[in-house]
Scaffold this motif. Structure first.
Motif, short mmCIF file in Angstrom:
data_model
loop_
_atom_site.label_atom_id
_atom_site.label_comp_id
_atom_site.label_asym_id
_atom_site.label_seq_id
_atom_site.Cartn_x
_atom_site.Cartn_y
_atom_site.Cartn_z
N THR A 558 -16.09 8.27 9.60
CA THR A 558 -17.09 8.93 10.44
C THR A 558 -16.80 10.42 10.54
O THR A 558 -15.65 10.86 10.38
N GLU A 559 -17.86 11.18 10.83
CA GLU A 559 -17.70 12.62 10.99
C GLU A 559 -16.82 12.94 12.19
O GLU A 559 -16.08 13.92 12.19
N GLU A 560 -16.91 12.11 13.23
CA GLU A 560 -16.10 12.33 14.42
C GLU A 560 -14.62 12.19 14.10
O GLU A 560 -13.79 13.00 14.54
N GLU A 561 -14.27 11.15 13.30
CA GLU A 561 -12.88 10.97 12.91
C GLU A 561 -12.39 12.13 12.05
O GLU A 561 -11.28 12.65 12.23
N LYS A 562 -13.23 12.56 11.11
CA LYS A 562 -12.86 13.66 10.23
C LYS A 562 -12.61 14.94 11.02
O LYS A 562 -11.65 15.67 10.76
N LYS A 563 -13.50 15.21 11.98
CA LYS A 563 -13.33 16.43 12.78
C LYS A 563 -12.04 16.38 13.60
O LYS A 563 -11.31 17.38 13.70
N LYS A 564 -11.75 15.21 14.17
CA LYS A 564 -10.54 15.08 14.99
C LYS A 564 -9.29 15.31 14.15
O LYS A 564 -8.37 16.03 14.55
N ILE A 565 -9.26 14.72 12.95
CA ILE A 565 -8.09 14.87 12.08
C ILE A 565 -7.99 16.30 11.57
O ILE A 565 -6.89 16.87 11.49
N GLN A 566 -9.14 16.90 11.23
CA GLN A 566 -9.12 18.28 10.74
C GLN A 566 -8.60 19.23 11.81
O GLN A 566 -7.87 20.19 11.50
N ASP A 567 -8.98 18.99 13.06
CA ASP A 567 -8.45 19.82 14.15
C ASP A 567 -6.93 19.70 14.24
O ASP A 567 -6.22 20.69 14.50
N GLN A 568 -6.41 18.48 14.03
CA GLN A 568 -4.96 18.28 14.06
C GLN A 568 -4.29 19.02 12.89
O GLN A 568 -3.22 19.62 13.05
N ILE A 569 -4.95 18.99 11.73
CA ILE A 569 -4.41 19.70 10.56
C ILE A 569 -4.38 21.20 10.82
O ILE A 569 -3.39 21.89 10.53
N ASP A 570 -5.47 21.74 11.39
CA ASP A 570 -5.53 23.17 11.68
C ASP A 570 -4.44 23.57 12.67
O ASP A 570 -3.80 24.62 12.52
N ALA A 571 -4.25 22.72 13.70
CA ALA A 571 -3.20 23.03 14.69
C ALA A 571 -1.82 23.00 14.05
O ALA A 571 -0.96 23.84 14.33
N LEU A 572 -1.59 22.02 13.13
CA LEU A 572 -0.30 21.94 12.44
C LEU A 572 -0.10 23.13 11.51
O LEU A 572 1.02 23.64 11.38
N HIS A 573 -1.19 23.57 10.85
CA HIS A 573 -1.10 24.78 10.02
C HIS A 573 -0.58 25.96 10.84
O HIS A 573 0.32 26.69 10.41
N ASN A 574 -1.16 26.16 12.01
CA ASN A 574 -0.75 27.28 12.86
C ASN A 574 0.69 27.10 13.34
O ASN A 574 1.44 28.08 13.44
#
Length: 739
Positions: A558-574
């Motif tokens: 789902t798009e909701e799952e993808k957005k949640k995981i992508q936000d976690q990836i972005d936070a980990l990148h930072n």
């Protein structure tokens, strides 16, 4: 009894209805008997001064009158005028208006009157509710009603209703000055060409004219704004455009002189002006220095990183610092955004995808001095996030070009200039000054890399200069005949750089989202020999988390799952980028401490070193025991045409070199220690130390991995710093001994 009660109630209802009709009938009758219809209209732009309605020769108010009784003719009427607002202001004309023109109405024939016909009604002597001071200044901003009533001239009876039109009176802001900026340094050109540019800020005005004023500021000790007001205009003109070219036909400006300029916005009918601007339409006063001693940055390009990020690169000409300005192109009231840097590149974030921006780069030649800016360039951000990183820049023609004669023919392998770049033509069609095709430019600061460019219907003059149109970079990694620059553009790291530069590159790539977990694993394997084990362990753990999240993202439905995981990836990148920044800072800080310690250890010898150094130069003017000078000894001892042995150098000269070396060794360390806040200086020293085979970060890592205390690590670095400084001095100061 019930019947009588019902009859009585009915009679009362009839009586009540008759009473209501009798009460309302006069009102209905009065509303219907007004024989004149009144329709007022205020014409924009709305002036805030009542005095201007009596003096303007252009239409500001229109009043339409209609006598509805077609049987009447030549009926004379008088008017009453009102100005009201919700704040309690109430202005109206007097019962007897001195100087008013007589007004006659004919039944069924509309009469149109303007403020030219009604001038007397707006004169101060014919108004009540306003003071002389209020009459001569703009009314307060707000919602106003302009109303009129009509009265019969003979009987004085009101023969129209009070008709109003509502307008919102507002004072517009004066123009905002753009170029040249306040305190800017403008480069002298031959022929003279300076672009002045400003941004309008009015909302409810049309046909706005601008008065441009330029003045020389003679007194450099005065505030520039005060000096401008005290100076006579050097040049003044009116224009309807928001850009002005001060060219060779105008009064020549003098080198190293300061000039001030401002713009006044006004709306005029040629005789009178309309007061719709604050500060009477005057902008701020900007000033600039006209000089030829500080060149502008050259070879300016923009590199698209993603849909919202652009990297801007250039080549400096002996500049200390740089300032990049950018704004949306063709956007109403667009303002310049600034970004400063000491590097010959900068990255602009938070742009809008698929949008064209204008930008320019300024260079500063003196500490706290003004900037000399380049011409304006363009770039367009990409629309799709998966596009490759490419150079993306529109090279526009220089405005200073005066030769407008078209080039008759352009052939393959000929070269024309577009801005700073020579364009070598590889394919072309067209004639008589108008050409289309492609070629390449060479970028000096990218190791003379060639970039493909294309052009369509550009105009070129007989001097092979771009007159009109844009030359656009057109990167194609599969394009033959031109250098393949994908390695330089897309490489994650360049291992030929020092570890601090490598870490900075990695941080940039991570923050831009260009490093996957797999990429990060490879990068960490390459640099693990330069990072302390504790920090490396944490980074490897974060790498594993990143790979897990990426795997989850690939499986998300789902798009909701993808957005949640992508936000976690972005936070980990930072988080990873922050840790790498900390590693970089720890390396720099520890090496700085070592340099400071070396400097403090030798600080007590500073006066002796200076005395010895002075004695060396005194020695150079004296003679030896044999009556020969130092220069004679050196000339006799050196044969530069072939390799020599150091032992052949006279002892006196060796002593001279020893004193000079100690002197420069100490002051070299002092210079770095006292400029420790300048991270670029420290980084350059660490990189230069590699040329002497002294890897300071690696020495620090080995000491820390062995469990040494910080003091022991610093002591090791102090020895390494001394060797590095001595090696650099030997290499650059005395390398002629090796010839």
């Amino acid at each position: 009894m019930k019947h009588n009660y019902t009859l009585f109630t009915t009679i009362n209802k009839i009586r009540y209805t008759l009473c209501v009709l009798l009460v309302l009938w006069p009102c209905i009758a009065i509303a219907q008997v007004f024989p004149v219809n009144v329709t007022p209209q205020v014409i924009p732009p709305y002036s805030l001064k009542l005095s201007e309605y009596s003096t303007s020769v252009s239409d500001k108010i229109i009043l339409n009158l209609l006598l509805t009784d077609i049987t009447e003719s030549n009926r004379q009427v008088n008017l009453k005028f009102f100005v009201e607002n919700n704040a309690g202001l109430s202005i109206q004309s007097t019962d007897v208006v001195i100087g008013a023109n007589p007004i006659f109405l004919d039944g069924g024939v509309p009469l149109r009157l303007s403020n030219l016909d009604l001038q007397a009604y707006f004169e101060f002597q014919n108004l009540r509710g306003i003071s002389p001071q209020q009459y001569s200044v703009p009314l307060p901003e707000g919602l106003y009603r302009f109303c009129f009533e009509v009265y019969d001239a003979k009987s004085g009876q009101q023969i129209s209703r009070k008709s109003c039109t509502a307008v919102y009176l507002v004072l517009n802001d004066p123009p905002f000055l753009n170029l040249p900026n306040r305190g800017e340094q403008v480069l002298m050109r031959d022929p003279q060409n300076i672009i002045f540019q400003w941004t309008p800020r009015h909302l409810n005005a049309t046909n706005v004219e601008y008065e441009f004023t330029l003045a020389e500021l003679w007194d450099n000790q005065m505030d520039p704004q005060a000096a401008f007001l005290a100076s006579r205009p050097l040049y003044q003109t009116n224009t309807f455009a928001t850009t002005l070219l001060y060219g060779p036909g105008e009064t020549p400006l003098l080198p190293d002189k300061t000039y001030g300029w401002r713009v006044r916005a006004m709306v005029s009918d040629g005789i009178s002006e309309t007061s719709i601007f604050k500060n009477n339409g005057y902008s701020e006063i900007y000033y600039f220095t006209y000089t030829g001693s500080c060149a502008e940055p050259e070879y300016i390009l923009a590199e698209s990183k993603n849909t919202t990020t652009e990297k801007i690169l250039w080549q400096g000409v002996g500049h200390l610092r740089y300032n990049v300005q950018y704004r949306k192109k063709d956007a109403e009231n667009a303002v310049w955004f600034d970004g400063g840097t000491i590097n010959e590149y900068t990255t602009v974030y938070n742009l809008e995808p698929g949008t064209t921006y204008e930008f320019r780069v300024g260079g500063q030649c003196l500490d706290n001095g003004p900037y000399t800016y380049s011409q304006i360039y363009e770039f367009t951000t990409t629309l799709t996030p998966d596009e490759e990183s490419t150079y993306n820049c529109g090279i526009t023609p220089e405005i200073i070009i005066t030769n407008q004669d078209p080039l008759s023919q352009l052939v393959v392998n000929e070269t024309f200039t577009a801005g700073d770049f020579p364009v070598t033509v590889k394919e072309v069609e067209g004639a008589n000054g108008s050409f289309s095709g492609w070629g390449y430019i060479i970028v000096p600061y990218l190791q003379d890399t060639k970039l493909k460019v294309s052009f369509n219907n550009i105009r070129i003059n007989s001097d092979y200069q771009l007159l009109d149109g844009i030359v656009v970079t057109d990167y194609d990694e599969n394009w033959g005949g031109v250098d393949d620059i994908s390695n330089e553009i897309d490489a994650v790291i360049d291992l030929t750089e020092g570890i601090l530069d490598v870490l900075e590159d990695i941080v940039d790539k991570i923050r831009e989202g260009k490093l996957t977990g797999q990429n990060l694993e490879g990068v960490l394997n390459e640099i693990k020999g330069d990072i302390p084990e504790d920090e490396l362990k944490e980074l490897l753990e974060d790498k594993d988390k990143l790979k897990d999240l990426e795997a989850q993202l690939a499986e998300a439905e789902t798009e909701e799952e993808k957005k949640k995981i992508q936000d976690q990836i972005d936070a980990l990148h930072n988080e990873i980028a922050d840790k790498l920044e900390d590693v970089k800072d720890k390396i720099s800080d520890l090496i700085i401490k070592a340099i400071e310690k070396y400097y403090r250890q030798n600080k007590s010898q500073e006066s002796n070193l200076v005395s010895s150094y002075d004695a060396v130069y005194n020695f150079s003017s004296s003679t030896t025991t044999e009556g020969t000078s130092q220069e004679d000894i050196i000339e006799e001892g050196f044969e530069f045409e072939e390799e020599i042995e150091i032992s052949t150098i006279p002892e006196e000269v060796i002593q001279v070199f020893d004193v000079q070396e100690k002197y420069h060794l100490y002051f070299f360390s002092k210079s770095i220690a006292e400029n420790k806040k300048d991270k670029e200086t420290v980084r350059n020293f660490i990189d230069k130390a590699l040329e002497t085979e002294i890897d300071l970060p690696k020495i620090m890592k080995q000491s820390q991995d062995q469990g040494d205390s910080e003091d022991n690590t610093i002591n090791l670095l102090v020895e390494a710093v001394e060797k590095a400084l001595k090696g650099l001095i030997d290499k650059y100061k005395y390398n002629y001994l090796e010839k």
